[in-house]
Design an enzyme around this catalytic site. Structure first.
Site, PDB file in Angstrom:
ATOM      1  N   LYS A 157       0.843  -1.209   0.000  1.00  0.00           N
ATOM      2  CA  LYS A 157       0.000   0.000   0.000  1.00  0.00           C
ATOM      3  C   LYS A 157       0.878   1.259   0.000  1.00  0.00           C
ATOM      4  O   LYS A 157       0.687   2.167  -0.799  1.00  0.00           O
ATOM      5  CB  LYS A 157      -0.925   0.036   1.245  1.00  0.00           C
ATOM      6  CG  LYS A 157      -1.864  -1.155   1.357  1.00  0.00           C
ATOM      7  CD  LYS A 157      -2.785  -1.052   2.554  1.00  0.00           C
ATOM      8  CE  LYS A 157      -2.094  -1.136   3.912  1.00  0.00           C
ATOM      9  NZ  LYS A 157      -1.432  -2.431   4.162  1.00  0.00           N
ATOM     10  N   ARG A 176     -10.130   1.191   7.989  1.00  0.00           N
ATOM     11  CA  ARG A 176      -9.839  -0.212   8.278  1.00  0.00           C
ATOM     12  C   ARG A 176     -11.020  -0.918   8.916  1.00  0.00           C
ATOM     13  O   ARG A 176     -10.929  -2.114   9.206  1.00  0.00           O
ATOM     14  CB  ARG A 176      -8.674  -0.283   9.273  1.00  0.00           C
ATOM     15  CG  ARG A 176      -7.336  -0.294   8.608  1.00  0.00           C
ATOM     16  CD  ARG A 176      -6.324  -0.090   9.690  1.00  0.00           C
ATOM     17  NE  ARG A 176      -5.236  -1.004   9.575  1.00  0.00           N
ATOM     18  CZ  ARG A 176      -4.055  -0.651   9.065  1.00  0.00           C
ATOM     19  NH1 ARG A 176      -3.827   0.535   8.622  1.00  0.00           N
ATOM     20  NH2 ARG A 176      -3.095  -1.537   9.011  1.00  0.00           N
ATOM     21  N   ARG A 215      11.587  -5.619   5.229  1.00  0.00           N
ATOM     22  CA  ARG A 215      11.307  -4.192   5.027  1.00  0.00           C
ATOM     23  C   ARG A 215      12.226  -3.308   5.877  1.00  0.00           C
ATOM     24  O   ARG A 215      12.509  -3.591   7.027  1.00  0.00           O
ATOM     25  CB  ARG A 215       9.861  -3.880   5.404  1.00  0.00           C
ATOM     26  CG  ARG A 215       9.616  -2.367   5.425  1.00  0.00           C
ATOM     27  CD  ARG A 215       8.187  -1.995   5.487  1.00  0.00           C
ATOM     28  NE  ARG A 215       7.460  -2.627   6.549  1.00  0.00           N
ATOM     29  CZ  ARG A 215       6.129  -2.670   6.601  1.00  0.00           C
ATOM     30  NH1 ARG A 215       5.414  -2.126   5.636  1.00  0.00           N
ATOM     31  NH2 ARG A 215       5.525  -3.253   7.600  1.00  0.00           N
ATOM     32  N   ARG A 274      10.656  -1.925  11.522  1.00  0.00           N
ATOM     33  CA  ARG A 274       9.508  -1.651  12.392  1.00  0.00           C
ATOM     34  C   ARG A 274       9.358  -2.700  13.492  1.00  0.00           C
ATOM     35  O   ARG A 274       9.542  -3.884  13.250  1.00  0.00           O
ATOM     36  CB  ARG A 274       8.220  -1.604  11.550  1.00  0.00           C
ATOM     37  CG  ARG A 274       7.981  -0.240  10.976  1.00  0.00           C
ATOM     38  CD  ARG A 274       6.894  -0.209   9.947  1.00  0.00           C
ATOM     39  NE  ARG A 274       5.640  -0.846  10.321  1.00  0.00           N
ATOM     40  CZ  ARG A 274       4.560  -0.841   9.542  1.00  0.00           C
ATOM     41  NH1 ARG A 274       4.592  -0.224   8.372  1.00  0.00           N
ATOM     42  NH2 ARG A 274       3.458  -1.436   9.922  1.00  0.00           N
ATOM     43  N   ARG A 282      -1.718  -9.012  13.027  1.00  0.00           N
ATOM     44  CA  ARG A 282      -2.156  -7.978  12.066  1.00  0.00           C
ATOM     45  C   ARG A 282      -2.919  -8.598  10.903  1.00  0.00           C
ATOM     46  O   ARG A 282      -3.913  -8.040  10.420  1.00  0.00           O
ATOM     47  CB  ARG A 282      -0.928  -7.202  11.542  1.00  0.00           C
ATOM     48  CG  ARG A 282      -0.358  -6.245  12.583  1.00  0.00           C
ATOM     49  CD  ARG A 282       1.079  -5.862  12.288  1.00  0.00           C
ATOM     50  NE  ARG A 282       1.257  -5.182  11.028  1.00  0.00           N
ATOM     51  CZ  ARG A 282       2.434  -5.123  10.373  1.00  0.00           C
ATOM     52  NH1 ARG A 282       3.504  -5.720  10.867  1.00  0.00           N
ATOM     53  NH2 ARG A 282       2.517  -4.471   9.246  1.00  0.00           N
TER      54      ARG A 282
HETATM   55  P1  AP5 Z   1       4.775  -1.696   2.026  1.00  0.00           P
HETATM   56  O1  AP5 Z   1       4.521  -0.831   0.844  1.00  0.00           O
HETATM   57  O2  AP5 Z   1       5.456  -1.135   3.208  1.00  0.00           O
HETATM   58  O3  AP5 Z   1       3.421  -2.449   2.451  1.00  0.00           O
HETATM   59  P2  AP5 Z   1       2.127  -1.902   3.207  1.00  0.00           P
HETATM   60  O4  AP5 Z   1       0.945  -2.504   2.536  1.00  0.00           O
HETATM   61  O5  AP5 Z   1       2.182  -0.430   3.333  1.00  0.00           O
HETATM   62  O6  AP5 Z   1       2.330  -2.652   4.592  1.00  0.00           O
HETATM   63  P3  AP5 Z   1       2.196  -2.118   6.098  1.00  0.00           P
HETATM   64  O7  AP5 Z   1       2.888  -3.139   6.954  1.00  0.00           O
HETATM   65  O8  AP5 Z   1       2.641  -0.706   6.202  1.00  0.00           O
HETATM   66  O9  AP5 Z   1       0.663  -2.239   6.301  1.00  0.00           O
HETATM   67  P4  AP5 Z   1      -0.082  -2.249   7.645  1.00  0.00           P
HETATM   68  O10 AP5 Z   1      -1.456  -2.023   7.171  1.00  0.00           O
HETATM   69  O11 AP5 Z   1       0.116  -3.469   8.453  1.00  0.00           O
HETATM   70  O12 AP5 Z   1       0.642  -1.117   8.501  1.00  0.00           O
HETATM   71  P5  AP5 Z   1       0.279   0.386   8.838  1.00  0.00           P
HETATM   72  O13 AP5 Z   1       1.530   1.159   8.933  1.00  0.00           O
HETATM   73  O14 AP5 Z   1      -0.794   0.890   7.948  1.00  0.00           O
HETATM   74  O15 AP5 Z   1       5.610  -2.968   1.490  1.00  0.00           O
HETATM   75  C1  AP5 Z   1       6.104  -3.932   2.428  1.00  0.00           C
HETATM   76  C2  AP5 Z   1       7.557  -4.339   2.047  1.00  0.00           C
HETATM   77  O16 AP5 Z   1       7.533  -5.057   0.814  1.00  0.00           O
HETATM   78  C3  AP5 Z   1       8.515  -3.149   1.823  1.00  0.00           C
HETATM   79  O17 AP5 Z   1       9.786  -3.551   2.248  1.00  0.00           O
HETATM   80  C4  AP5 Z   1       8.513  -2.952   0.299  1.00  0.00           C
HETATM   81  O18 AP5 Z   1       9.741  -2.408  -0.154  1.00  0.00           O
HETATM   82  C5  AP5 Z   1       8.299  -4.392  -0.184  1.00  0.00           C
HETATM   83  N1  AP5 Z   1       7.511  -4.469  -1.409  1.00  0.00           N
HETATM   84  C6  AP5 Z   1       6.404  -3.726  -1.727  1.00  0.00           C
HETATM   85  N2  AP5 Z   1       5.897  -4.127  -2.912  1.00  0.00           N
HETATM   86  C7  AP5 Z   1       6.696  -5.171  -3.328  1.00  0.00           C
HETATM   87  C8  AP5 Z   1       6.701  -6.014  -4.486  1.00  0.00           C
HETATM   88  N3  AP5 Z   1       5.766  -5.874  -5.431  1.00  0.00           N
HETATM   89  N4  AP5 Z   1       7.661  -6.959  -4.583  1.00  0.00           N
HETATM   90  C9  AP5 Z   1       8.596  -7.103  -3.610  1.00  0.00           C
HETATM   91  N5  AP5 Z   1       8.657  -6.333  -2.493  1.00  0.00           N
HETATM   92  C10 AP5 Z   1       7.718  -5.379  -2.360  1.00  0.00           C
HETATM   93  O19 AP5 Z   1      -0.356   0.230  10.307  1.00  0.00           O
HETATM   94  C11 AP5 Z   1       0.437  -0.185  11.384  1.00  0.00           C
HETATM   95  C12 AP5 Z   1      -0.385  -0.246  12.652  1.00  0.00           C
HETATM   96  O20 AP5 Z   1      -0.899   1.065  12.965  1.00  0.00           O
HETATM   97  C13 AP5 Z   1      -1.638  -1.143  12.588  1.00  0.00           C
HETATM   98  O21 AP5 Z   1      -1.348  -2.487  12.890  1.00  0.00           O
HETATM   99  C14 AP5 Z   1      -2.534  -0.477  13.645  1.00  0.00           C
HETATM  100  O22 AP5 Z   1      -2.148  -0.845  14.950  1.00  0.00           O
HETATM  101  C15 AP5 Z   1      -2.239   0.998  13.458  1.00  0.00           C
HETATM  102  N6  AP5 Z   1      -3.132   1.646  12.486  1.00  0.00           N
HETATM  103  C16 AP5 Z   1      -2.788   2.216  11.298  1.00  0.00           C
HETATM  104  N7  AP5 Z   1      -3.848   2.697  10.669  1.00  0.00           N
HETATM  105  C17 AP5 Z   1      -4.922   2.438  11.458  1.00  0.00           C
HETATM  106  C18 AP5 Z   1      -6.310   2.651  11.332  1.00  0.00           C
HETATM  107  N8  AP5 Z   1      -6.840   3.250  10.244  1.00  0.00           N
HETATM  108  N9  AP5 Z   1      -7.119   2.238  12.339  1.00  0.00           N
HETATM  109  C19 AP5 Z   1      -6.615   1.641  13.440  1.00  0.00           C
HETATM  110  N10 AP5 Z   1      -5.317   1.387  13.619  1.00  0.00           N
HETATM  111  C20 AP5 Z   1      -4.458   1.782  12.633  1.00  0.00           C
HETATM  112 MG    MG Z   2       2.425   0.912   4.975  1.00  0.00          MG
END
Ligand code: AP5
Ligand code: MG
Length: 217
Positions: A13, A88, A127, A160, A171
């Site tokens: 994402k 979410r 990552r 992270r 998650r």
């Molecule tokens: P990356 O682009 O970082 O993936 P992502 O989908 O952004 O993954 P996240 O782990 O950030 O998602 P998440 O939803 O768990 O975390 P968030 O920060 O939103 O890609 C991942 C890796 O793969 C990278 O190393 C990248 O380089 C690599 N990659 C990407 N594409 C690739 C490809 N095609 N091929 C190979 N490699 C690739 O949330 C974290 C926490 O915050 C949650 O658990 C929750 O506690 C809280 N939170 C956040 N938002 C909310 C909300 N709206 N409501 C409640 N709690 C929330």
């Molecule tokens: Mg992310």
């Protein structure tokens, strides 16, 4: 451009939202990044959020809707935004609808990136994120030129805390039960575009831009 990215942890994402930000000059709003910054700075929000993030659980809806409502009212979001990690839950989706209604705006599209579990673990384990500018890397798939140093700004790269295996599992479970149902919600509104997230970063980018061409045609 007013878009939302849905998808499990590690789907890409953040990686793909960045491409839309660059192309449309829309501001990327990553709720995960905002929360991690608040945790680092130990703000009141950060202290409340940390205990949920550490367990891989969601931060309560009322806090998240308030945070996004404030962020979307800032000047840089007026030309457009790309929401990465919000909404979410159904309550957050309803909250977003109310926020947009308030400012007389609506979503253009919702992208759902689909990736199987096995690939997710591999992506999250490797990552690395820049502490200063948030640029994303992967030790195998997208390494920085110098290990541990951001190509863009020279900032330090870190892993992270919630990318530990037991937290990743929590998650993923939260995603399946609370967030995945939003795909149906947005499909019914005719906004959903499903993107196959298996392949290289460039391949997924190609699929995303193809979907955008279809929307804009
Ligand atoms: P990356 O682009 O970082 O993936 P992502 O989908 O952004 O993954 P996240 O782990 O950030 O998602 P998440 O939803 O768990 O975390 P968030 O920060 O939103 O890609 C991942 C890796 O793969 C990278 O190393 C990248 O380089 C690599 N990659 C990407 N594409 C690739 C490809 N095609 N091929 C190979 N490699 C690739 O949330 C974290 C926490 O915050 C949650 O658990 C929750 O506690 C809280 N939170 C956040 N938002 C909310 C909300 N709206 N409501 C409640 N709690 C929330
Ligand atoms: Mg992310």
């Amino acid at each position: 451009m007013r878009a939302v990215f849905l998808g499990p942890p590690g789907a890409g994402k953040g990686t793909q939202a960045k491409f839309l930000e660059e192309r449309y000059k829309a501001c990327q709003v990553s709720t995960g990044e905002i929360l991690r910054k608040a945790v680092r700075e130990q703000t009141p929000l950060g202290r409340k959020a940390a205990k949920h993030i550490d367990k891989g659980k969601l931060v309560p809806d009322d806090l998240m809707v308030k945070l996004v409502a404030e962020r979307l009212r800032e000047e840089d979001c007026k030309k457009g935004f790309v929401l990465d990690g919000f909404p979410r839950t159904k309550a957050q989706a309803d909250g977003l609808e109310a926020i947009l209604r308030d400012v007389g705006s609506r979503l253009d599209c919702v992208f759902s990136i689909q990736v199987p579990r096995g690939i997710i673990i591999q992506r999250l384990a490797g990552r690395r994120t820049c502490k200063r500018c948030g640029t994303l890397y992967h030790v195998l798939f997208n390494p920085s030129k110098r290990e541990g140093v951001c190509d863009r700004c020279g900032g330090e790269l870190y892993q992270r805390d919630d990318d530990r295996e037991e937290t990743i599992t929590a998650r993923l479970d939260v995603y399946e039960t609370q967030t995945a149902p939003l795909t149906d919600y947005y499909r019914k509104q005719g906004l959903l575009r499903e993107i196959d997230g298996v392949g290289s970063v460039e391949e997924i980018r190609g699929r995303l831009f193809q979907a955008l061409r279809e929307i804009e045609a």
